[in-house]
Design a protein around this motif. Structure first.
Motif, PDB file in Angstrom:
ATOM      1  N   PHE A 217     100.366  35.998   1.295  1.00 59.18           N
ATOM      2  CA  PHE A 217     100.448  37.507   0.902  1.00 59.18           C
ATOM      3  C   PHE A 217     101.773  37.919   1.428  1.00 59.18           C
ATOM      4  CE2 PHE A 217     100.466  41.821   3.056  1.00 59.18           C
ATOM      5  CZ  PHE A 217      99.593  42.474   1.863  1.00 59.18           C
ATOM      6  N   GLY A 218     102.163  37.312   2.608  1.00 58.24           N
ATOM      7  CA  GLY A 218     103.739  37.812   2.742  1.00 58.24           C
ATOM      8  C   GLY A 218     104.801  37.233   1.741  1.00 58.24           C
ATOM      9  N   ALA A 219     104.375  36.103   1.051  1.00 54.71           N
ATOM     10  CA  ALA A 219     105.447  35.905  -0.010  1.00 54.71           C
ATOM     11  C   ALA A 219     105.139  36.738  -1.313  1.00 54.71           C
ATOM     12  CB  ALA A 219     104.979  34.396  -0.429  1.00 54.71           C
ATOM     13  N   GLY A 220     104.037  37.092  -1.444  1.00 51.02           N
ATOM     14  CA  GLY A 220     103.639  38.112  -2.592  1.00 51.02           C
ATOM     15  C   GLY A 220     104.304  39.435  -2.254  1.00 51.02           C
ATOM     16  N   TRP A 221     104.306  39.662  -1.017  1.00 51.52           N
ATOM     17  CA  TRP A 221     104.989  41.250  -0.715  1.00 51.52           C
ATOM     18  C   TRP A 221     106.212  40.945  -0.866  1.00 51.52           C
ATOM     19  CZ3 TRP A 221     103.273  44.989   2.748  1.00 51.52           C
ATOM     20  CH2 TRP A 221     104.380  45.809   3.140  1.00 51.52           C
ATOM     21  N   ALA A 222     107.078  39.885  -0.790  1.00 49.70           N
ATOM     22  CA  ALA A 222     108.604  39.554  -1.030  1.00 49.70           C
ATOM     23  C   ALA A 222     108.637  39.971  -2.505  1.00 49.70           C
ATOM     24  CB  ALA A 222     109.057  38.533  -0.441  1.00 49.70           C
ATOM     25  N   LEU A 223     107.916  39.363  -3.254  1.00 47.73           N
ATOM     26  CA  LEU A 223     108.121  39.283  -4.819  1.00 47.73           C
ATOM     27  C   LEU A 223     107.878  40.728  -5.296  1.00 47.73           C
ATOM     28  CD1 LEU A 223     105.889  36.413  -5.828  1.00 47.73           C
ATOM     29  CD2 LEU A 223     108.193  36.499  -5.775  1.00 47.73           C
ATOM     30  N   GLY A 224     106.883  41.252  -4.633  1.00 48.75           N
ATOM     31  CA  GLY A 224     106.721  42.906  -5.130  1.00 48.75           C
ATOM     32  C   GLY A 224     107.850  43.881  -4.775  1.00 48.75           C
ATOM     33  N   GLY A 225     108.479  43.502  -3.566  1.00 54.43           N
ATOM     34  CA  GLY A 225     109.514  44.340  -3.255  1.00 54.43           C
ATOM     35  C   GLY A 225     110.778  44.040  -3.918  1.00 54.43           C
ATOM     36  N   GLY A 283     114.787  32.532   3.528  1.00 56.08           N
ATOM     37  CA  GLY A 283     116.347  32.705   3.800  1.00 56.08           C
ATOM     38  C   GLY A 283     117.059  33.319   2.259  1.00 56.08           C
ATOM     39  N   ALA A 284     116.375  33.078   1.227  1.00 60.71           N
ATOM     40  CA  ALA A 284     116.895  33.859   0.035  1.00 60.71           C
ATOM     41  C   ALA A 284     116.677  35.221  -0.105  1.00 60.71           C
ATOM     42  CB  ALA A 284     116.199  32.981  -1.259  1.00 60.71           C
ATOM     43  N   TYR A 285     115.631  35.437   0.314  1.00 56.56           N
ATOM     44  CA  TYR A 285     115.372  37.228   0.296  1.00 56.56           C
ATOM     45  C   TYR A 285     116.314  37.685   1.331  1.00 56.56           C
ATOM     46  CZ  TYR A 285     111.884  37.162  -3.188  1.00 56.56           C
ATOM     47  OH  TYR A 285     111.176  37.149  -4.365  1.00 56.56           O
ATOM     48  N   TRP A 286     116.829  37.180   2.448  1.00 61.27           N
ATOM     49  CA  TRP A 286     117.657  37.559   3.467  1.00 61.27           C
ATOM     50  C   TRP A 286     118.871  37.699   2.927  1.00 61.27           C
ATOM     51  CZ3 TRP A 286     116.315  40.820   7.126  1.00 61.27           C
ATOM     52  CH2 TRP A 286     114.965  40.813   7.777  1.00 61.27           C
ATOM     53  N   LEU A 287     119.265  36.799   2.176  1.00 62.24           N
ATOM     54  CA  LEU A 287     120.514  37.105   1.085  1.00 62.24           C
ATOM     55  C   LEU A 287     120.372  38.139   0.273  1.00 62.24           C
ATOM     56  CD1 LEU A 287     121.362  33.259   0.217  1.00 62.24           C
ATOM     57  CD2 LEU A 287     122.567  34.682   1.849  1.00 62.24           C
ATOM     58  N   VAL A 288     119.293  38.552  -0.266  1.00 54.74           N
ATOM     59  CA  VAL A 288     119.006  39.636  -1.081  1.00 54.74           C
ATOM     60  C   VAL A 288     119.402  40.936  -0.295  1.00 54.74           C
ATOM     61  CG1 VAL A 288     117.465  41.214  -2.494  1.00 54.74           C
ATOM     62  CG2 VAL A 288     117.511  38.655  -2.659  1.00 54.74           C
ATOM     63  N   GLY A 303     117.787  32.061  -6.822  1.00 53.05           N
ATOM     64  CA  GLY A 303     117.466  31.542  -5.407  1.00 53.05           C
ATOM     65  C   GLY A 303     116.187  32.222  -4.977  1.00 53.05           C
ATOM     66  N   THR A 304     115.787  33.439  -5.192  1.00 56.96           N
ATOM     67  CA  THR A 304     114.347  33.792  -4.764  1.00 56.96           C
ATOM     68  C   THR A 304     113.175  32.965  -5.490  1.00 56.96           C
ATOM     69  OG1 THR A 304     114.372  35.496  -6.302  1.00 56.96           O
ATOM     70  CG2 THR A 304     115.411  36.049  -4.421  1.00 56.96           C
ATOM     71  N   GLY A 305     113.439  32.686  -6.585  1.00 59.11           N
ATOM     72  CA  GLY A 305     112.310  31.862  -7.259  1.00 59.11           C
ATOM     73  C   GLY A 305     112.409  30.416  -7.035  1.00 59.11           C
ATOM     74  N   VAL A 306     113.455  29.723  -6.654  1.00 53.73           N
ATOM     75  CA  VAL A 306     113.642  28.347  -6.371  1.00 53.73           C
ATOM     76  C   VAL A 306     112.503  27.865  -5.251  1.00 53.73           C
ATOM     77  CG1 VAL A 306     115.084  26.468  -5.451  1.00 53.73           C
ATOM     78  CG2 VAL A 306     115.968  27.920  -7.243  1.00 53.73           C
ATOM     79  N   PHE A 307     112.369  28.477  -4.463  1.00 50.82           N
ATOM     80  CA  PHE A 307     111.512  28.091  -3.443  1.00 50.82           C
ATOM     81  C   PHE A 307     109.962  28.627  -3.654  1.00 50.82           C
ATOM     82  CE2 PHE A 307     115.505  28.160  -1.242  1.00 50.82           C
ATOM     83  CZ  PHE A 307     115.611  26.859  -0.690  1.00 50.82           C
ATOM     84  N   PHE A 308     109.643  29.425  -4.525  1.00 51.68           N
ATOM     85  CA  PHE A 308     108.534  29.999  -4.527  1.00 51.68           C
ATOM     86  C   PHE A 308     107.404  29.134  -5.259  1.00 51.68           C
ATOM     87  CE2 PHE A 308     105.378  32.778  -7.097  1.00 51.68           C
ATOM     88  CZ  PHE A 308     104.561  33.394  -6.146  1.00 51.68           C
ATOM     89  N   ALA A 309     107.976  28.474  -6.356  1.00 50.81           N
ATOM     90  CA  ALA A 309     107.106  27.689  -7.239  1.00 50.81           C
ATOM     91  C   ALA A 309     106.714  26.561  -6.358  1.00 50.81           C
ATOM     92  CB  ALA A 309     107.855  27.195  -8.567  1.00 50.81           C
ATOM     93  N   PRO A 310     107.706  25.793  -5.760  1.00 47.17           N
ATOM     94  CA  PRO A 310     107.046  24.573  -4.830  1.00 47.17           C
ATOM     95  C   PRO A 310     106.070  25.038  -3.815  1.00 47.17           C
ATOM     96  CG  PRO A 310     109.391  24.685  -5.357  1.00 47.17           C
ATOM     97  CD  PRO A 310     109.051  25.809  -5.885  1.00 47.17           C
TER      98      PRO A 310
END
Length: 397
Positions: A217-225, A283-288, A303-310
């Motif tokens: 859910f937290g990962a999805g929250w970042a995607l939506g944001g 870490g990628a989202y803190w760069l955003v 970078g925000t997507g690179v870690f999400f699929a794995p």
């Protein structure tokens, strides 16, 4: 090449292709509904309400359909739900000027969306040897990103060829076609759960699974944001293509991450992988949140997507292990629902913050969501790593 070996397995290409075609409507719906209603003269309030109702209905219907699959098998549920969902799209296409027709069509189309994602993920351990299951999940996660790139393009193509409701007719047809291709394949017809689960909570009675779902859910929250942040960023910075470039770049990064992870031989246990990947995503989202210039923003978007699929790939494997017997399809459906709920919540809260706040604050909010997910995974790693027999004994104590 592990992927070539995987794709040569019997039924793999057919089932993957059928699942992807059938999933296209979920990637087309928001844009197709919006264009159709606007063409019929509807205001943005109804557009937002209809697309929101579609998403909520899908979040509720997915686990229920997953439970039906666990109890009755895949083909009947896939075909029946595809027909009913298609009728919802048809109602939307025929009555876009009607409040009740629009909302009713959105509810039916969303709630009855065929559970192709959880069905395919339940089949992977039956389709490929144990050593290739993680590669199969990686292919699945990467292909999902292709769907969300191709879906809006299909809507744009349909809109260019005819009236906006044409995209809804196309969505109805694709959903039924993909479901038929998958449901008529022998592995789908033969698949059955080992036991029939009768507990009203289904897979949610597993505390370890609940912890994993909260983290996602937290990962999805970042995607939506990030989706909302991209629009606001593009309004304040000169980005070629605007938000229409940043969001596909994130999806492209996820595709790269899935391909790279599937080819990687990483010997760490799955809970540790999940912690590391979720932390990398954080870490990628803190760069955003640093709000770099346009060139940097494009790199960070990838970078925000690179870690999400794995992270999804590892999570698929964990869900299969954590779900109580007889609940695996419903468990995968809950994964889809929790990520979708996170996306919706992250989008809504980020939008509210952007109304009165700044870009860095909005981006930091998304980063907090996925950081919280990483902390949940880190704190629950020991429980996620318990052997199945020990975990079941602990959960029922």
């Amino acid at each position: 090449m592990p992927y070539l070996t995987l794709l040569r397995r019997p039924f793999v290409v057919r089932l993957l292709a059928g699942s992807l075609v059938g999933r296209m409507p979920s990637a087309m719906a928001a844009l197709a509904i919006a264009l159709t209603l606007r063409e019929a003269g509807a205001g943005y309030r109804l557009v937002g309400l209809a697309t929101g109702v579609f998403a909520v209905a899908g979040a509720i219907g997915g686990p229920l359909l997953g439970r039906l699959v666990d109890r009755t098998g895949q083909p009947r549920v896939l075909i029946a739900s595809a027909v009913v969902s298609g009728l919802g799209y048809v109602l939307l296409a025929l009555a876009p000027g009607s409040l009740y027709g629009s909302l009713g069509g959105a509810v039916v189309a969303g709630a009855a969306a065929p559970p192709l994602e959880p069905c395919l993920r339940a089949l992977w351990p039956e389709l490929v040897p144990e050593g290739e299951v993680q590669s199969a999940y990686a292919v699945d996660a990467g292909a999902q990103e292709v769907v969300f790139i191709a879906g809006p393009l299909a809507v744009a193509g349909a809109a260019a060829l005819g009236p906006a409701p044409l995209a809804l007719w196309l969505a109805a047809g694709l959903g039924l076609l993909g479901s038929l291709v998958m449901a008529t394949a022998r592995p789908s017809r033969d698949w059955r759960t080992r036991t029939r689960d009768a507990h009203w909570l289904g897979p949610l009675r597993s505390p370890a699974l609940l912890l994993l779902l909260v983290a996602l859910f937290g990962a999805g929250w970042a995607l939506g944001g990030f989706n909302v942040f991209s629009v606001a960023y593009a309004e304040q910075h000169e980005v070629p293509g605007g938000a229409g470039l940043l969001m596909p770049l994130s999806a492209f990064g996820a595709l790269l991450g899935a391909v790279g992870y599937g080819a990687l031989r990483w010997t760490a246990d799955a809970p540790l992988k999940a912690v590391a990947l979720c932390a990398g995503m954080a870490g990628a989202y803190w760069l955003v949140a640093l709000v770099p210039g346009p060139a940097g923003a494009c790199l960070v978007a990838v970078g925000t997507g690179v870690f999400f699929a794995p992270l999804l790939t590892v999570s698929f494997g964990l869900v299969g292990e954590l779900a109580p017997d007889g609940t695996v399809t419903e468990a995968f459906a809950w994964l889809v629902t929790l990520i979708g709920a996170g996306v919706a919540a992250g989008s809504a809260v980020t939008g509210l913050l952007l109304a009165d706040g700044t870009l860095p604050a909005a981006a930091a909010l998304g980063a907090c969501g996925v950081t919280g997910g990483a902390l949940v995974l880190a704190l629950s790693r020991g429980r996620l790593a318990l052997p199945v027999a020990v975990r079941e004994t602990t959960d029922t104590a």
